[in-house]
Write a protein that holds these residues in place. Structure first.
Motif: not given
Lengths: 197, 197, 197, 197
Positions: B82-83, B143, B146-147, B149
């Motif tokens: 997630g990071d 990802r 999508e987040r 970031e």
DNA sequence: TGTTAAACGAGACGGTACGTCGAGTCTTGGA
DNA sequence: TCCAAGACTCGACGTACCGTCTCGTTTAACA
């Protein structure tokens, strides 16, 4: 059987034969690829006896190495315009061009490929050739540090890897083209991170 | 694990022979290097006839390719914490480890080396193996996009080249070690340029 | 009831290749002499790979030996007229003719010459070929002993040496011709010394 | 006032080099056989340049021939006891000994072997060497004729062939030993046929 | 007594053939 | 139908000598 002039004797080897061998090896690599470069083929094309090749070069890669040596420096010495951005953009573009399209670039790819199978060749390739190229690659950065364009404490080696690594990666691994936009972007990333102001 | 469908052969292809061939090829590469891998040597060590090898694989590199296929994916699928920073630091470190120290990493280097001499092998290597690895390499970036970031308009391919290129460069060209500090710095350069705030 | 596993040559060697090799060797000897017989030359003329020659014959002399074997017996089997003098005069004349003028006689001279440099060849030549010829040479004397024309206690081996030795001496050493008068005189000397009455 | 014509060599050839070459050739033949005698090997062992050998000898057999020449006469000159039987028994025994056991005998066998492949060598061997040996072989018979022990009309050449032929035959062809009994028997056969009473 | 031309050692050269290795194809007989 | 075995042609390997051709360096007869 033969009536050609002999140049070699105890006091020196035949420069004529040496040049013929190097050219024949280069030509064969260009025409038929690495597997098409054989000692017999070089000898036949150069009009030279096999033994003459074995006398001076341990293997066919040594012939290619020597043929390669003479070509690299002249192609890849970066210019000095006094501006870091201009210098590295030009140098990276030249490097990409050299690796992807030039004849000695093809020799480089073949030798680097072979070096994956042969640690001794790998070491010789690095010590005798790549280290000198690294020295040339380093010049623009060192000059910029002297001018104060880059910080004195910059890790130059790592910076070089970041600059040229992606180019070699495309050439050797992905086979993707290396256009000017790609090399300019590499330069931009570098400048964005390191350049004062 | 067979990839081909079976016809109604009386006996079908011998899975036993197939495994013996793949193992023999792997062993020979490890013990004697790429030049030590020969069809005759594989056949002798595997207790198999040369014809059986030619029946199923066009060349010795195909044997190595097949032996290689089964190993790559499991080693190099990035995690998802997630990071973004955590993910790519971990993934780059894993990639460096794989390329420099693992057995399939050695096979990869040998095949990539051979691909410099053989465009057909190069194409197959890219299509069948490297493209899948690129897909896995891409995951952390996608990802993060999508987040939110990373910006949606990021040129992911170029970014990937910047991230992994220097690692391959060290492995294939300079032979320098690829320590954690190096891969972390690559991640840092990437984040410094692209990450929002 | 079949035997258990049979491991051996499933295919057998090529009789075609064998014949081509033997003929090529014979032809080359006739055309260019012993020095002109080379493995490469035989292979080229026979349309055969060098390896096929090395697989079945240890050296070029073995090829010539085999080519020679098939020719000797038929030429030099003595007749049996029931009269010792007639038999040995005819046989010595035939032997002289064979050694000096026939094609297999030329092969014999070449092989005997080479045997002076090569003790192993010398042994094989004696065991496989000359001993059989000695057996044939002995026949007239043995028959004469059985008929009572010669004493039972005759030292046949020494007698043979006296009979044929001077012929070989002229052929191999002096190069003098070996006319019928010479062979008849050899027979006369022998009969004068040993024959009853 | 001396003539101003100057011809040729001021220095003359090196006797030292000549002797070194001859000895090296002899040694090599003894140690490694005829095939082990090479111009390069002679040059290396003699500490002489190849060119020096080629300057004075057309081929390696000529070197051996010259080395051989000096040895033969001294070994094989028959004695003169005044008795035919004694003389030829001794001479034949000496000849057999020379051919089978002496170093120059080995050179003779090698040269005779090579002469089977090389008619020019054969001719030179006969003219320069064997004819002189024949002259020496003839001496006992000629002296016996002069003494009246042998008839004046004796065909000396044929008689010599009968006497020495079987010895050469054993040496060159059958490889059988040539003991004193064999040579004595040859002498006995000759005396039985030709000697007055 | 110095000049000078040969013979010399050394060895590089273009070649031929060697004997070996592995490639890729083909044929056989057993399972 | 697949497989082990292995004979086949072909091409290249790296080595040994061949006989030719310079190179400088002795060295002894001549000037």
């Amino acid at each position: 059987m033969k009536s050609t002039t002999h140049r070699g004797n105890r006091h020196g080897r035949s420069e004529e034969a040496r040049q013929a061998v190097l050219e024949a090896a280069d030509d064969l690599l260009a025409e038929r690829g690495f597997a098409g470069v054989t000692i017999e083929g070089i000898a036949a094309r150069a009009g030279v006896a096999k033994q003459t090749i074995y006398r001076w070069w341990p293997s066919k890669v040594d012939v290619l190495l020597e043929a390669f040596t003479e070509d690299m420096a002249e192609h890849l010495t970066p210019q000095d315009t006094g501006d870091l951005g201009t210098d590295i953009r030009a140098h990276l573009a030249t490097l990409a061009e050299f690796l992807t399209t030039s004849d000695p670039g093809a020799v480089f790819r073949a030798l680097t490929g072979q070096a994956q199978h042969d640690p001794q060749l790998a070491a010789r390739l690095r010590d005798d050739h790549l280290s000198h190229q690294r020295d040339r690659d380093r010049l623009p950065l060192q000059r910029a540090i002297e001018r104060g364009e880059l910080p004195a404490g910059l890790d130059v080696e790592t910076a070089l890897d970041h600059l040229v690594g992606p180019i070699y990666y495309r050439v050797l691994v992905t086979g993707a083209p290396v256009p000017r936009t790609f090399t300019d972007d590499l330069a931009a990333a570098f400048l964005h991170r390191h350049q004062h102001q």
